[in-house]
Scaffold this active site. Structure first.
Site, PDB file in Angstrom:
ATOM      1  CB  SER A  38      -0.914  -0.020   1.224  1.00 30.27           C
ATOM      2  OG  SER A  38      -0.143  -0.114   2.392  1.00 30.27           O
TER       3      SER A  38
ATOM      4  N   GLY B  53      -3.854   7.291  -5.399  1.00 30.59           N
ATOM      5  CA  GLY B  53      -4.663   8.509  -5.464  1.00 30.59           C
ATOM      6  C   GLY B  53      -4.010   9.569  -6.329  1.00 30.59           C
TER       7      GLY B  53
ATOM      8  CB  CYS C 113     -13.340  23.490  12.774  1.00 30.88           C
ATOM      9  SG  CYS C 113     -14.903  22.674  13.093  1.00 30.88           S
TER      10      CYS C 113
ATOM     11  CG  HIS D 228     -13.215  21.987   8.114  1.00 31.45           C
ATOM     12  ND1 HIS D 228     -12.163  21.523   8.867  1.00 31.45           N
ATOM     13  CD2 HIS D 228     -14.328  21.768   8.839  1.00 31.45           C
ATOM     14  CE1 HIS D 228     -12.618  21.034  10.004  1.00 31.45           C
ATOM     15  NE2 HIS D 228     -13.941  21.171  10.013  1.00 31.45           N
TER      16      HIS D 228
ATOM     17  CD  GLU E 290      -9.506  22.465   6.494  1.00 29.49           C
ATOM     18  OE1 GLU E 290      -9.861  23.657   6.546  1.00 29.49           O
ATOM     19  OE2 GLU E 290      -9.803  21.629   7.381  1.00 29.49           O
TER      20      GLU E 290
END
Ligand code: GLN
Length: 531
Positions: free
Chosen positions: A14, A19, A382, A508, A510
Site C-alpha cells: 500500500s 490517489g 473549526c 473548513h 482547506e
C-alpha cells in the site's frame, strides 16, 4: 461518446500513491477537454471514515453534499478543481447496507442473496452511477487496498465483469512497486510479476502497468515486465519519486500515460493536453522568492496526514504569494504560558487546527492568546475558532471558567455550546453538521476584504457552535462575528479588528483550496504572515 471506465488497482504494497496516479491521469485527460471524475472504493466495513481516528485513516475529507470521505478525494478535487460528492466514495459497509436494505424490502424475493451477483452488482451500479448520458466522459475508479487482500476480492470481481461487459470502454491500470536491491545494483520486477498473477487469477488482465520506482527504469526492465505480464512495452509506465505530488501529472505526460490510455479506449486525439497553468503553478512552487514560517498547533504532529488538506492549502497559498511556507507542527499537549514564547519563537503566523476532545486543548487556547496579544497573524479553523472564542472569553471578558460544552459540559460560561439540532442526536456516525452551508459576510470586515463577496459557501464538520447568548458582549469588546449563517444565525466567522490579522471560521476552508484556485483565506493569511 460512451462513458469510459478506468479502474486503478494497486499491488505489492500500500502507500504507492494510487490517489496521486489517478488524479494525475484525470488531470491530463481533463486538460484535453474531457470531463473526468474520480471515485474511490474502500474495502473496509465502516459506512464512511467518520468515526475513525486519525491514526487509522488520516484526515476525513468532507464533500459539499456532506459525505465524510477518504482523504484521496481531497487530491481529486485539488487536482481537478471539480467537486466530488457522496457518489465518489463507496465502502464495503455502504455496499452491504444497501444490499441488505433491498433484501428486507423484498427486492430479491425468493432468491438467495450472495456476493456474486448481488454484492458485485451493487458495486457495478455505484461505479456506473457517475457515467452515462450527460454525465462524465471518463470515470476513474480507484480500488483501495492491495490486490490479493481478501476484502478486495468482490471489487476485483466487479472489475472483471465490467471489463467483459464493456469491452473497449473499460480498462484496468495496475500500480506496482519495483524495489531497488542495492547489493545487486538492480531493480527487481518479481513483486510486480506476482501481483499481476494475483490479478490474472481473478480473471483481470491489466492493460497498463504503472511502476513506482526510486530509480529510472531502463529498457530491459520495461521489456521484461511487458513480456512477463502480457502488456505492451509502451504500456509500462514509470512513476519515479517526485519532489512534489504536483509534478506527477507532468511526469506522467512525459511517459505518455494519457496517450496510451486514449489509444486503448479508442479515443482519437492527437493534440497535447494544455498544462500551461499547471506548469506555471509548479514553477512558483519550485522557485519561491521568499519564505515564511507558520506554526500549526494541533495534536497529531507526528501524523501529517491528519491535516492533509491544510498542508496542501499552504502549498497553493504559498505559490500564490511566490513564497515557500515553512510549516512547523507544534504539539499542543504541554504548551503552557511559560513555554509558549519559546515554542512559537520566530513564527510569522499561527494556525490552530480542527479537532475533537480535550487532549491538548489548553495548549491550543494558549497559542491563540499568544498570537492575539503579540499581534501575530492568526487563523483558526473549526475547533481552532472555538479555542479563539474561549480564549477571548477567559482573558478579555474575564470569564475564567469559560469553555466549550464539548470539553467542560458543567462550565458556567459555555461560550461554545452544542448546536440545537444536535441535542436529540444519539448515534455518532455521520450525524455532525456536515457539508456546505451559506455564510453572509459583513461589509467592511476583514472577511469581506479577503473574500471580496458578501455571500460565500464553505464546508463543515462539527457539533458545537458559538453561543449567541454572548454575542453582544463579545462584539462590544472588539471580537466581531463577521460571518453568519443567514438561516440559523450560527456564527461562521469571527475576527478582531485592529489586530494585524486575526480571523477564524467554524468551517473548513482547506477543503476548497485547489491548485488553480487557492483558497482566499489561506492566501491572505500567508500574505499577512509575510508582511
Ligand atoms: N469538536 C468541535 C465540534 O464538534 C470541532 C470540530 C472540528 O474541528 N472539526 O464542534
Amino acid at each position: 461518446m460512451n462513458t469510459k471506465y478506468i479502474f486503478v488497482t494497486g499491488g505489492v504494497t500500500s502507500s504507492l500513491g494510487k490517489g496521486i496516479i489517478s488524479s494525475s491521469l484525470a488531470k491530463l485527460l481533463q486538460a484535453r477537454g474531457l470531463s473526468v471524475t474520480i471515485q474511490k472504493l474502500d474495502p473496509y466495513i465502516n459506512i464512511d471514515p467518520d468515526t475513525l481516528n486519525p491514526y487509522e485513516h488520516g484526515e476525513c475529507y468532507v464533500t459539499s453534499d456532506g459525505a465524510v470521505t477518504d482523504l484521496d478525494l481531497g487530491h481529486y478535487e485539488r487536482f481537478l478543481g471539480v467537486a466530488t460528492s457522496q457518489a465518489n466514495n463507496i465502502t464495503t459497509g455502504r455496499i452491504y447496507q444497501s444490499v441488505i436494505d433491498k433484501e428486507r424490502r423484498g427486492d430479491y424475493l425468493g432468491k438467495t442473496v450472495q456476493v456474486i451477483p448481488h454484492i458485485t452488482d451493487e458495486i457495478k451500479r455505484n461505479v456506473k452511477l457517475l457515467g452515462g448520458i450527460g454525465k462524465y466522459d471518463v470515470v476513474i475508479t480507484e480500488i483501495g487496498g492491495t490486490v490479493g487482500d481478501i476484502e478486495s476480492l468482490p471489487y476485483v470481481e466487479a472489475v472483471r465483469q465490467m471489463r467483459w461487459e464493456l469491452g473497449r470502454d473499460c480498462l484496468c491500470v495496475h500500480l506496482t512497486y519495483v524495489p531497488y536491491v542495492a547489493a545487486a545494483h538492480e531493480l527487481k520486477t518479481k513483486p510486480t510479476q506476482h501481483s499481476v498473477k494475483f490479478l490474472l487469477q481473478s480473471g483481470v488482465q491489466p492493460d497498463i502497468l504503472v511502476l513506482r520506482t526510486e530509480h529510472k527504469l531502463n529498457d530491459d526492465v520495461r521489456k521484461k515486465v511487458a513480456l512477463f505480464c502480457n502488456v505492451e512495452k509502451e504500456a509500462v509506465i514509470e512513476s519515479i519519486d517526485a519532489s512534489t505530488i504536483y509534478e506527477v501529472p507532468l511526469l506522467m505526460q512525459r511517459e505518455q500515460f494519457d496517450k496510451v490510455v486514449l489509444r486503448k479506449l479508442g479515443i482519437d486525439d492527437d493534440k497535447e493536453p494544455d498544462m500551461s497553468e499547471w506548469t506555471d503553478f509548479l514553477e512558483r512552487v519550485r522557485h519561491p522568492r521568499k519564505s515564511v514560517k507558520i506554526a500549526l498547533v494541533g495534536k497529531y504532529v507526528e501524523l501529517p496526514d491528519a491535516y492533509k488538506s491544510i498542508l496542501e492549502s499552504f502549498v497553493h497559498a504559498g505559490a500564490a504569494n511566490e513564497c515557500k511556507v515553512d510549516l512547523k507542527l507544534i504539539q499542543s499537549d504541554g504548551l503552557t504560558r511559560e513555554n509558549i514564547a519559546d515554542k512559537l519563537h520566530g513564527m510569522n503566523g499561527v494556525l490552530v487546527v480542527p479537532g475533537f476532545g480535550d487532549r491538548g486543548i489548553e495548549g491550543k487556547i494558549e497559542a491563540v492568546r499568544y498570537a492575539r496579544v503579540n499581534n501575530i497573524p492568526f487563523l483558526g479553523i473549526c475547533l481552532g475558532m472555538q479555542c479563539a472564542v474561549v480564549e477571548f472569553a477567559r482573558n478579555v471578558l474575564g470569564y475564567k471558567d469559560a469553555h466549550s460544552a464539548e470539553i467542560n459540559p458543567s462550565a458556567e460560561h459555555k461560550v461554545v455550546d452544542l448546536m440545537e439540532g444536535q441535542k436529540n442526536v444519539s448515534g455518532i456516525g455521520g450525524t455532525m453538521r456536515l457539508g456546505a452551508y451559506v455564510c453572509k459576510i459583513k461589509e467592511g470586515s476583514l472577511a469581506h476584504e479577503i473574500y471580496g463577496e458578501t455571500q460565500i459557501s464553505e464546508r463543515h464538520r462539527h457539533r458545537f457552535e458559538f453561543n449567541n447568548k454572548y454575542l453582544e458582549e463579545f462584539e462590544k469588546n472588539g471580537f466581531v462575528a463577521s460571518g453568519i449563517n443567514p438561516e440559523s444565525g450560527l456564527v461562521e466567522i469571527v475576527e478582531i479588528p485592529g489586530h494585524k490579522f486575526f480571523i477564524a471560521g467554524q468551517f473548513h476552508p482547506e477543503l476548497q483550496s485547489t491548485v488553480l484556485n487557492p483558497h482566499k483565506l489561506f492566501v491572505a493569511f500567508v500574505k499577512a504572515a509575510l508582511s
